[in-house]
Structure formats: structure tokens, C-alpha cells
Design an enzyme around this catalytic site. Structure first.
Site, PDB file in Angstrom:
ATOM      1  N   HIS A  37       0.844  -1.202   0.000  1.00 26.43           N
ATOM      2  CA  HIS A  37       0.000   0.000   0.000  1.00 26.43           C
ATOM      3  C   HIS A  37       0.881   1.255   0.000  1.00 26.43           C
ATOM      4  CE1 HIS A  37      -2.910  -2.833   2.093  1.00 26.43           C
ATOM      5  NE2 HIS A  37      -3.648  -2.367   1.111  1.00 26.43           N
ATOM      6  N   LYS A 149      -1.433  -7.049  -7.838  1.00 28.74           N
ATOM      7  CA  LYS A 149      -1.682  -8.339  -7.173  1.00 28.74           C
ATOM      8  C   LYS A 149      -3.150  -8.746  -7.371  1.00 28.74           C
ATOM      9  CE  LYS A 149      -2.575  -9.297  -2.924  1.00 28.74           C
ATOM     10  NZ  LYS A 149      -3.551 -10.307  -2.599  1.00 28.74           N
TER      11      LYS A 149
END
Ligand code: PAF
Length: 281
Positions: A37, A149
Site C-alpha cells: 500500500h 496483485k
């Protein structure tokens, strides 16, 4: 760093900044932030004037109540990490702020949201699209950052933007991995010691698929990958697919110059891990 819980106040700020000519970069998250993140925040920081991050565990994208309950919540730590990464604004609303009444939106993404994750998590992508659309309306970003991802999610969000004519650039950012190859995920903290030791097999199997592609038939690659992961008593493959990157349809015969991606989901006990790898460039 400013924190908002109310959408109106955040929208007001976003509008003011846009009017002043500022570029807004947005990172939607469900919290439990990890280095993956923070890589999105860093990229947004480098490309925009104002970086906005949301932390909202979106109940309508979970198809199992147990998964929603077990989703890690680490708000204090998340806020510290975001501040250190140079995030300007965090939006962390309560559920009622996003869903004042029961949600009824139904998107049609054709087969995009029906295969792979969509097959095993009914309604998941409708839930993701709903919240992402709402968050885009609130934040009005110029650019929004998503990790590769969640490759299928990225394609669904791109389709949402196209279908709804949303004025936002979707920026895809590469998967961040642990040194042993395990893709970073908020769910990794739920792995037991043994599951954590075995989980890198998933990436090893994807790399094996990459070595075999395009010289082996798809079925042979599939069998090898599934056997490699399932060899661990801690892991069980839910699906493994080789798909075209542009439309997520299965690759039957490789085509030179056309990008194929290997996508996998495997369960480590109650923890569901997903990963993917481009098989060619
Ligand atoms: O990838 C996630 O964390 C979530 O699916 C998202 C995009 C924040 C929507 O809730």
C-alpha cells in the site's frame, strides 16, 4: 495529515483543491496497510499535488461473514504509516456514511467478473465496483492507484471507469513481495507459522508456469502448478488459470506478442491467498 469521516466535508475539500489546479491522487484501501500500500502512496505522492487515501472495510464485497469479521483492522498503525509516507488526507468513514440505505446497484461486466475470483466469490466484484464508484464520486481524483496483485480487480475497475465514463486515470502498480516471494497482502498476518513457511510455494509455482510458457500445452502447465502448490499439506489450490491480460479469457493457444497472465487462488486453512504473474512481456 487531515482525517475525514464525512463524505461531504471531504468532497468540499477535493473540489476546492481541484479548482485551485491541484492534481489529486487517490488510493482506496481496506486498511491493514503493508509495504505494498505504501508503494501506491509513494507513487501517488510523486505524481500528484494532493494524496488522498481511504480506509474502509467494505462489507458488501465479502461473500463470507467470517472473512469480513476476521479481516484485520489496524487503524492507529495505518494512520501513522500514512502520515510517515506523506499522505495528505485520509478518509475513514463508518459503514452508514457509505451505505445510508441498502445497496442495490448491479453492474454488468460481462464475463470479467464471473471468472476466477468472481466464480468463487459471488457478488464480490459488484461490491468492489460499487464502493470504488462511490469513493471516486466523493474524492473526484485525477488518478487512482491499484496493485497488480489483484489483477482481476484492476481489470474490473478499468471496465467500470470505461462503462460509466468516469474521468479518472487508473494507475497499475507492480506487486510487492516478501524476500521469499510471497505477495504482500493484509491477510498474510492471519497465516500460522507453518502456513507462512509454505505460502511462498504459490509464487514458486507461478514462476514455474512462466518457465513452461509458451512451450508446453496449457493443461500440462496447469497440472504442474496445481501439484506443486498442493504438495504442501498447508495449501489447497482453488483455481489456477492462464488468461489473456486484455480480457481474462482463457489462453488455449499462445499468440506471439499477446500478453498472458497466470492467476491463482489457494487456501491456507481459512486464509485465502491470491497471486498472479505475467507469463510474457
Ligand atoms: O483492494 C482493496 O483493498 C479493495 O478491494 C478496494 C479496492 C479498496 C475496494 O474496497
Amino acid at each position: 495529515m487531515k482525517t475525514f469521516k464525512k463524505k461531504k466535508a471531504l468532497s468540499r475539500l477535493a473540489k476546492k483543491e481541484k479548482t485551485a489546479g491541484k492534481k489529486i491522487g487517490f488510493i482506496p484501501t481496506m486498511g491493514a496497510l503493508h509495504t505494498g500500500h505504501i508503494a501506491l502512496v509513494n507513487r501517488a505522492r510523486a505524481e500528484n499535488d494532493l494524496v488522498v487515501c481511504s480506509i474502509f472495510v467494505n462489507p458488501i464485497q465479502f461473500n463470507k461473514a467470517e472473512d469480513l469479521r476476521a479481516y484485520p483492522r489496524t487503524l492507529v498503525n495505518d494512520l501513522t504509516r500514512l502520515e510517515q509516507a506523506g499522505c495528505d488526507v485520509v478518509f475513514c468513514p463508518e459503514t452508514e456514511e457509505i451505505y445510508p440505505e441498502p445497496e442495490t446497484r448491479a453492474y454488468d461486466f460481462g464475463h470479467l467478473d464471473k471468472v476466477m475470483e468472481g466464480r468463487f466469490r459471488k457478488g464480490h466484484f459488484n461490491g468492489v465496483a460499487t464502493v470504488v464508484h462511490k469513493l471516486f464520486d466523493i474524492v473526484q481524483p485525477h488518478r487512482a492507484y491499484f496493485g497488480e496483485k489483484d489483477f482481476q480487480q484492476l481489470q474490473v475497475v478499468r471496465a467500470l471507469v470505461k462503462k460509466e465514463g468516469l474521468d479518472v486515470d487508473i494507475v497499475a502498480c507492480g506487486t510487492v513481495r516478501e524476500p521469499d516471494g510471497l505477495a504482500l497482502s493484509s491477510r498474510n498476518v492471519r497465516l500460522t507459522k507453518f502456513q507462512r513457511e509454505e505460502a511462498p510455494r504459490i509464487y514458486q509455482a507461478l514462476k514455474m508456469a512462466k518457465e513452461m510458457y509458451p512451450d508446453h500445452v496449457m493443461q500440462a502447465i496447469r497440472e504442474k502448478v496445481i501439484a506443486c502448490v498442493n504438495k504442501s499439506p498447508e495449501l489447497k489450490v482453488e483455481y489456477f488459470e492462464i488468461v489473456w491480460a486484455d480480457n481474462l479469457l482463457p489462453v488455449n493457444t499462445p499468440e506471439p506478442g499477446r500478453k498472458a497472465v497466470a492467476c491463482i487462488a489457494a487456501n491456507a486453512g481459512p486464509v485465502r491467498l491470491i497471486d498472479n504473474l505475467a507469463l510474457n512481456s
